[in-house]
Design an enzyme around this catalytic site. Structure first.
Site, PDB file in Angstrom:
ATOM      1  N   ALA A   1     -12.678   7.021 -11.037  1.00 36.54           N
ATOM      2  CA  ALA A   1     -12.886   8.282 -11.779  1.00 36.54           C
ATOM      3  C   ALA A   1     -13.813   7.963 -12.934  1.00 36.54           C
ATOM      4  O   ALA A   1     -13.490   7.023 -13.464  1.00 36.54           O
ATOM      5  CB  ALA A   1     -11.374   8.778 -12.253  1.00 36.54           C
ATOM      6  N   CYS A   2     -14.725   8.694 -13.314  1.00 34.10           N
ATOM      7  CA  CYS A   2     -15.411   8.931 -14.378  1.00 34.10           C
ATOM      8  C   CYS A   2     -15.416  10.092 -15.169  1.00 34.10           C
ATOM      9  O   CYS A   2     -14.922  11.062 -14.749  1.00 34.10           O
ATOM     10  CB  CYS A   2     -17.021   8.295 -13.687  1.00 34.10           C
ATOM     11  SG  CYS A   2     -17.806   9.739 -13.170  1.00 34.10           S
TER      12      CYS A   2
END
Length: 506
Positions: A8-9
């Site tokens: 996840a960014c």
């Protein structure tokens, strides 16, 4: 071995999926199995309970708070950033393998008594799961890393509101001019046959969307720190920050305060009869009272004074100061191409949009323009002088055109990963050039994303294109020169032809 992973960014656009692909490729090369859940903007398929139960270890490659950490209770957990996964997925897999082997050999787990080892999801859903609770090895879970994750979780949830609100406001100005803000409320006066009425509607909806920025920021920072019980205190603290004029900075403080307050309250032992209502009644109630009270009575006005000073400083930037700020932010955007430095510059620009000042709009324009330069410059360089680039880089050049035009700076990562010492400085120079020129030209932008596709909404669009083009040429020329330094020409690497030189100049 078998692993499960979550990536996840902050924006959930590029790094999330690049990290997942890197982990999958590294696992295949090592003869291991891995199932990856990508918590990105395009949505994802959650890891199955069977996959989690059978996994030897868990890898969390994330720059924001991972949703559903309680599923991994009792499992060895290794944490890292998405950039670590993209650049060195094999290292994360090696750490996860060691953690899994240690767990299988009977190494002390220090798992809480109420969470049986190896039982994913056994932890209460209302209580946030952390690497300390699982008592397992974790990489990159220091305080600085976790603080960045908390802040980026808030920013990632703010971006859709900024995008929707900014685009609607920009559209309203395009349709009705800048005096559309003086239009009467559409609830009192709306003519479906009038273009100005539609412009006013777009402006007022966009303004309403902007009104959520600070509460959403604070709410999801708190959520990342202490899970769902902290959402209400975070939103309340953010709303209080807006009410007292503390703005974006007040939202940051309120979110951190709400998360810390609820996390502290969660550690208080209560009778079993009361435990059931703690997450839905007691924690939100006490947290909102504490955070709201502190923001209204004690912290709000001092933070508002700081925000006022910051806004005045930004509005006072002219000439050389504006150029230097544009160059600095442009260089930061290109420095790690989607990493923490890039996100710091982007967050600064997005945060300024809530002030609505002209300088803030110029900063947003400069940051987005600079972010488009690296992929486009490298795509151009690899097209013009392909023999200086490897096969993988030449293949990456094709999608880099679209990624760059869409303001996805991560499109330059394949080039930077294979030759960082030549590529990164060249891109920093080109992006800094664009940032400075954009500020010099006074280009403005209310939309935080979209790249060239939101060009009709840019103030002074022709000069904006000139700024971007200049940066692309500077960066492409710089990287081609750098690629020639220290290389021994081969028979297959001739000097650029006149047409290639003309293409770079163009």
């Amino acid at each position: 071995m078998k692993f499960v992973a979550v990536t996840a960014c902050p924006t959930g656009i590029a790094h999330t999926y690049m990290a997942a692909e890197a982990l999958e490729q590294a696992a295949t090369a090592a003869g291991d199995e891995i199932s990856v859940e990508t918590q990105g903007s395009a949505g994802s398929t959650a890891l199955s309970t069977t996959d989690i139960e059978q996994a030897d270890a868990v890898i969390l490659a994330a720059d924001v708070g991972v949703q559903g950490r309680a599923r991994f209770a009792g499992k060895p957990v290794v944490e890292g950033s998405v950039k670590q996964a993209v650049n060195d997925a094999a290292c994360l897999l090696e750490q996860a393998g060691k953690a899994g082997s240690d767990a299988a050999a009977g190494a002390p787990a220090d798992t809480p008594a109420d969470v049986p080892a190896g039982t994913p999801g056994a932890a209460a859903t209302e209580e946030p799961d952390t690497s300390e609770r699982t008592g397992k090895p974790a990489a990159g879970s220091g305080m600085g890393s976790r603080l960045r994750q908390w802040l980026m979780t808030g920013v990632s949830h703010v971006i859709p509101f900024v995008a929707a609100g900014g685009l609607l406001i920009a559209l309203s100005f395009a349709l009705g001019g800048y005096r559309i803000t003086e239009a009467p409320a559409v609830t009192e006066q709306f003519d479906p046959a009038s273009l100005l009425s539609w412009a006013a509607l777009a402006n007022q909806i966009g303004t309403a969307a902007f009104g959520f920025l600070v509460p959403v920021l604070a709410g999801f920072i708190a959520f990342a720190m202490a899970d769902r019980p902290a959402l209400a205190p975070g939103f309340v603290g953010g709303a209080a920050a807006v009410a007292v004029g503390a703005g974006f900075l007040g939202g940051l403080v309120a979110g951190l305060l709400a998360g810390a307050t609820v996390a502290a309250l969660q550690r208080v032992e209560v009778p079993r009869a009361v435990a059931g209502i703690m997450p839905v009644v007691v924690l939100p109630l006490l947290g909102s009272l504490v955070v709201g009270g502190l923001m209204f009575v004690l912290l709000g006005k001092p933070i508002a004074a700081v925000m006022s000073a910051l806004t005045s400083w930004l509005n006072g930037l002219t000439g050389a100061s504006a150029l230097l700020l544009g160059a600095l932010l442009g260089g930061m955007i290109a420095f790690d191409m989607g990493g923490p430095v890039n996100k710091a510059a982007y967050t600064f620009a997005v945060g300024g949009l809530s002030t609505g000042s002209e300088t803030a709009l110029e900063i947003m324009a400069a940051v987005m323009a600079a972010g488009m330069v690296p992929p486009l410059a490298l795509a151009l360089a690899a097209t013009v002088r392909s023999k200086l680039f490897g096969p993988a880089e030449r293949q990456s050049a094709r999608p880099a055109w679209l990624l760059g035009a869409s303001f996805i700076t991560e499109g330059a990562i394949p080039f930077a990963a294979s030759d960082p010492l030549r590529v990164i400085p060249s891109m920093v120079v080109g992006s800094a050039t664009t940032g400075a020129l954009s500020m010099l030209f006074g280009a403005t932008l209310r939309a935080p994303h979209g790249g060239l596709f939101v060009l009709p909404l840019v103030g002074r669009p022709l000069l904006y294109v000139v700024a971007i083009s200049a940066g692309i040429v500077v960066a492409a020329a710089a990287v081609l020169i750098a690629k020639r330094i220290g290389r021994t020409p081969t028979t297959s690497e001739s000097e650029p032809t006149p047409s290639e030189t003309a293409a770079v100049a163009a």
